[in-house]
Design an enzyme around this catalytic site. Structure first.
Site, PDB file in Angstrom:
ATOM      1  N   SER A   1      22.309 -17.281  23.776  1.00 38.48           N
ATOM      2  CA  SER A   1      21.278 -17.178  22.496  1.00 38.48           C
ATOM      3  C   SER A   1      21.407 -15.773  21.906  1.00 38.48           C
ATOM      4  CB  SER A   1      20.030 -17.616  22.694  1.00 38.48           C
ATOM      5  OG  SER A   1      19.375 -17.128  23.984  1.00 38.48           O
TER       6      SER A   1
ATOM      7  N   SER B   1      22.110 -17.207  34.769  1.00 33.25           N
ATOM      8  CA  SER B   1      22.134 -18.399  35.552  1.00 33.25           C
ATOM      9  C   SER B   1      21.381 -18.239  37.077  1.00 33.25           C
ATOM     10  CB  SER B   1      23.705 -18.993  35.781  1.00 33.25           C
ATOM     11  OG  SER B   1      23.747 -19.262  34.468  1.00 33.25           O
TER      12      SER B   1
ATOM     13  N   GLY C   1      27.073 -12.573  31.904  1.00 31.22           N
ATOM     14  CA  GLY C   1      27.456 -11.822  33.204  1.00 31.22           C
ATOM     15  C   GLY C   1      26.057 -10.965  33.575  1.00 31.22           C
TER      16      GLY C   1
HETATM   17  N1  LIG Z   1      33.016 -16.395  22.639  1.00 33.33           N
HETATM   18  C1  LIG Z   1      32.083 -16.359  23.574  1.00 33.33           C
HETATM   19  N2  LIG Z   1      30.970 -15.740  23.654  1.00 33.33           N
HETATM   20  C2  LIG Z   1      30.266 -15.852  24.576  1.00 33.33           C
HETATM   21  N3  LIG Z   1      30.392 -16.867  25.713  1.00 33.33           N
HETATM   22  C3  LIG Z   1      31.413 -17.553  25.968  1.00 33.33           C
HETATM   23  C4  LIG Z   1      32.610 -17.334  24.773  1.00 33.33           C
HETATM   24  N4  LIG Z   1      33.455 -18.237  24.872  1.00 33.33           N
HETATM   25  C5  LIG Z   1      33.226 -18.791  26.385  1.00 33.33           C
HETATM   26  N5  LIG Z   1      32.094 -18.384  26.811  1.00 33.33           N
HETATM   27  C6  LIG Z   1      31.171 -18.820  27.769  1.00 33.33           C
HETATM   28  O1  LIG Z   1      30.287 -19.862  27.562  1.00 33.33           O
HETATM   29  C7  LIG Z   1      29.062 -19.419  28.049  1.00 33.33           C
HETATM   30  C8  LIG Z   1      27.949 -19.206  27.047  1.00 33.33           C
HETATM   31  O2  LIG Z   1      27.603 -20.405  26.352  1.00 33.33           O
HETATM   32  P1  LIG Z   1      26.202 -20.143  25.823  1.00 33.33           P
HETATM   33  O3  LIG Z   1      25.712 -21.820  25.453  1.00 33.33           O
HETATM   34  O4  LIG Z   1      24.976 -19.590  26.644  1.00 33.33           O
HETATM   35  O5  LIG Z   1      26.318 -19.457  24.566  1.00 33.33           O
HETATM   36  S1  LIG Z   1      25.315 -19.371  23.214  1.00 33.33           S
HETATM   37  O6  LIG Z   1      23.998 -19.145  23.639  1.00 33.33           O
HETATM   38  O7  LIG Z   1      25.638 -20.576  22.352  1.00 33.33           O
HETATM   39  O8  LIG Z   1      25.736 -17.896  22.543  1.00 33.33           O
HETATM   40  C9  LIG Z   1      29.352 -18.145  28.778  1.00 33.33           C
HETATM   41  O9  LIG Z   1      28.737 -18.279  30.012  1.00 33.33           O
HETATM   42  P2  LIG Z   1      27.722 -17.016  30.716  1.00 33.33           P
HETATM   43  O10 LIG Z   1      28.671 -16.326  31.292  1.00 33.33           O
HETATM   44  O11 LIG Z   1      26.771 -17.820  31.743  1.00 33.33           O
HETATM   45  O12 LIG Z   1      26.756 -16.492  29.887  1.00 33.33           O
HETATM   46  C10 LIG Z   1      30.830 -17.909  28.652  1.00 33.33           C
HETATM   47  O13 LIG Z   1      31.110 -18.209  30.170  1.00 33.33           O
HETATM   48  N1  LIG Z   2      20.168  -9.265  40.357  1.00 34.28           N
HETATM   49  C1  LIG Z   2      21.486  -9.138  40.503  1.00 34.28           C
HETATM   50  N2  LIG Z   2      22.089  -8.218  41.035  1.00 34.28           N
HETATM   51  C2  LIG Z   2      23.478  -8.025  41.282  1.00 34.28           C
HETATM   52  N3  LIG Z   2      24.322  -9.046  40.843  1.00 34.28           N
HETATM   53  C3  LIG Z   2      23.885 -10.094  40.173  1.00 34.28           C
HETATM   54  C4  LIG Z   2      22.358 -10.321  39.984  1.00 34.28           C
HETATM   55  N4  LIG Z   2      22.143 -11.171  39.307  1.00 34.28           N
HETATM   56  C5  LIG Z   2      23.564 -11.829  39.211  1.00 34.28           C
HETATM   57  N5  LIG Z   2      24.512 -11.161  39.658  1.00 34.28           N
HETATM   58  C6  LIG Z   2      25.981 -11.322  39.889  1.00 34.28           C
HETATM   59  O1  LIG Z   2      26.388 -11.161  38.374  1.00 34.28           O
HETATM   60  C7  LIG Z   2      27.418 -12.253  38.020  1.00 34.28           C
HETATM   61  C8  LIG Z   2      26.928 -12.923  36.803  1.00 34.28           C
HETATM   62  O2  LIG Z   2      25.722 -13.740  37.013  1.00 34.28           O
HETATM   63  P1  LIG Z   2      25.533 -15.171  36.256  1.00 34.28           P
HETATM   64  O3  LIG Z   2      23.942 -15.644  36.661  1.00 34.28           O
HETATM   65  O4  LIG Z   2      26.412 -15.876  36.332  1.00 34.28           O
HETATM   66  O5  LIG Z   2      25.290 -14.411  34.649  1.00 34.28           O
HETATM   67  P2  LIG Z   2      25.239 -15.172  33.452  1.00 34.28           P
HETATM   68  O6  LIG Z   2      24.664 -16.505  33.648  1.00 34.28           O
HETATM   69  O7  LIG Z   2      24.255 -14.211  32.506  1.00 34.28           O
HETATM   70  O8  LIG Z   2      26.638 -15.183  33.036  1.00 34.28           O
HETATM   71  C9  LIG Z   2      27.638 -12.974  39.079  1.00 34.28           C
HETATM   72  O9  LIG Z   2      28.591 -12.645  40.017  1.00 34.28           O
HETATM   73  C10 LIG Z   2      26.486 -12.898  40.159  1.00 34.28           C
HETATM   74  O10 LIG Z   2      26.381 -12.976  41.526  1.00 34.28           O
END
Ligand SMILES: Nc1ncnc2c1ncn2[C@@H]1O[C@H](COP(=O)(O)OS(=O)(=O)O)[C@@H](OP(=O)(O)O)[C@H]1O
Ligand SMILES: Nc1ncnc2c1ncn2[C@@H]1O[C@H](COP(=O)(O)OP(=O)(O)O)[C@@H](O)[C@H]1O
Length: 296
Positions: A200, A133, A129
């Protein structure tokens, strides 16, 4: 004038393969389709060739293939030089023994000259979050508009395929990160600006990735966004599930995130301070420009 037409010339007694066709084969032969007609680039002719690409909102870039202008580029026709088998050196890597590195006469620098950029990896790390991405996409878009070739390796996406066998315990996360770094290394070797965006969370895993790359080519970007901001966003509802105990070992909740102690770029965001994704992307692009990654 050395015009190559028709089937590929045979190499080492092998008959020409008439199965090879399409843009890749045409490019090998020096043919590139421009506006529907075949244009021909001539080896060592000193002529450049206009190529249309990088379309966005009606604007187009006309670029030239530098390699074709380069009089030092010439085709090798001897088998040893082409196959690289003159460089036999047995080695061992992990469980693979008796393996030989195969070197090709076309190398990273040649590809970089062609693309007019330097291959590298931009490694975006941060909490779920935090905007990894989103900034990865903004960066890819910004570079694409400048005529630069990028590819995004998003943790979530790679877990749909290559890494579908991995979960979220420390060992699996380490393997997830290792594999993505190895793939990123291949992309960088291809001359591409590879954008890896994954949590990571552990420092030692990220440091192990950095060690795979030549100095400077691993650009670590930390999404410095407080946990409460990420949790309030919670676009996938995962924090909610983690707080309810329905997801175990969730990063930031009951699994650690170790922020970088020293990284190339910090993209900071607080509750009050909202920086747009495109501004963040511009920060990274400025860094790449300054370090010479946007030219060969
Ligand atoms: N336990 C747990 N902890 C963290 N994240 C979780 C977990 N389970 C599922 N997810 C979802 O998987 C996305 C993270 O995958 P990654 O490959 O980036 O994780 S890692 O680098 O291997 O830690 C991560 O995506 P992002 O929200 O885009 O970061 C989550 O949606
Ligand atoms: N610079 C920013 N300012 C405000 N909201 C953002 C910003 N970047 C991302 N968001 C919002 O935050 C949420 C998570 O973004 P996302 O790119 O999916 O994060 P991650 O890949 O780290 O999980 C999404 O709803 C996105 O629209």
């Amino acid at each position: 004038m050395n015009v190559v037409r028709g089937a590929r010339p045979s190499i080492c007694g092998l008959p020409p393969r008439d199965t090879e066709s399409g843009p890749a084969a045409a490019a090998k032969l020096g043919f590139v389709k421009v506006n529907g007609s075949n244009a021909i680039g001539l080896e060592g002719s000193g002529k450049s060739l206009g190529l249309r690409g990088g379309v966005d909102g009606g604007s187009r870039f006309v670029r030239s293939i530098k390699a074709m202008e380069d009089p030092t580029v010439s085709f090798r026709t001897d088998c040893a030089a082409i196959s690289g088998t003159n460089l036999r050196q047995m080695s061992t890597a992990g469980n693979s023994t008796n393996i030989v590195w195969h070197k090709c006469t076309v190398d990273k620098q040649d590809r970089e000259r062609l693309l007019q950029q330097k291959g590298c990896v931009i490694w975006i790390t941060g909490l779920s979050g935090s905007g990894k991405s989103t900034v990865a996409c903004a960066l890819s878009q910004g570079l694409h508009l400048r005529g630069k070739l990028t590819y995004i390796l998003d943790g979530d996406n790679v877990r749909h395929g290559l890494n579908r066998d991995l979960g979220f315990n420390a060992e699996d996360r380490a393997e997830n990160i290792r594999r993505i770094a190895e793939v990123a290394k291949l992309f960088a070797d291809a001359g591409i600006i590879c954008i890896a965006s994954l949590i990571s969370p552990y420092r030692k895993d990220r440091d192990a990735c950095r060690a795979l790359f030549p100095e400077g080519d691993f650009i670590e970007v930390f999404m410095d966004v407080p946990l409460n901001v990420c949790e309030n966003r919670d676009p996938k509802g995962l924090y909610k599930l983690a707080r309810a105990g329905k997801i175990k070992g969730f990063t930031g909740v009951d699994d650690p995130y170790e922020p970088p102690l020293k990284c190339e770029i910090v993209l900071q965001q607080t509750e009050r301070d909202c920086v747009s994704p495109s501004n963040m992307a511009e920060t990274v692009i400025s860094y790449l420009e300054e370090k010479g990654y946007l030219q060969a």
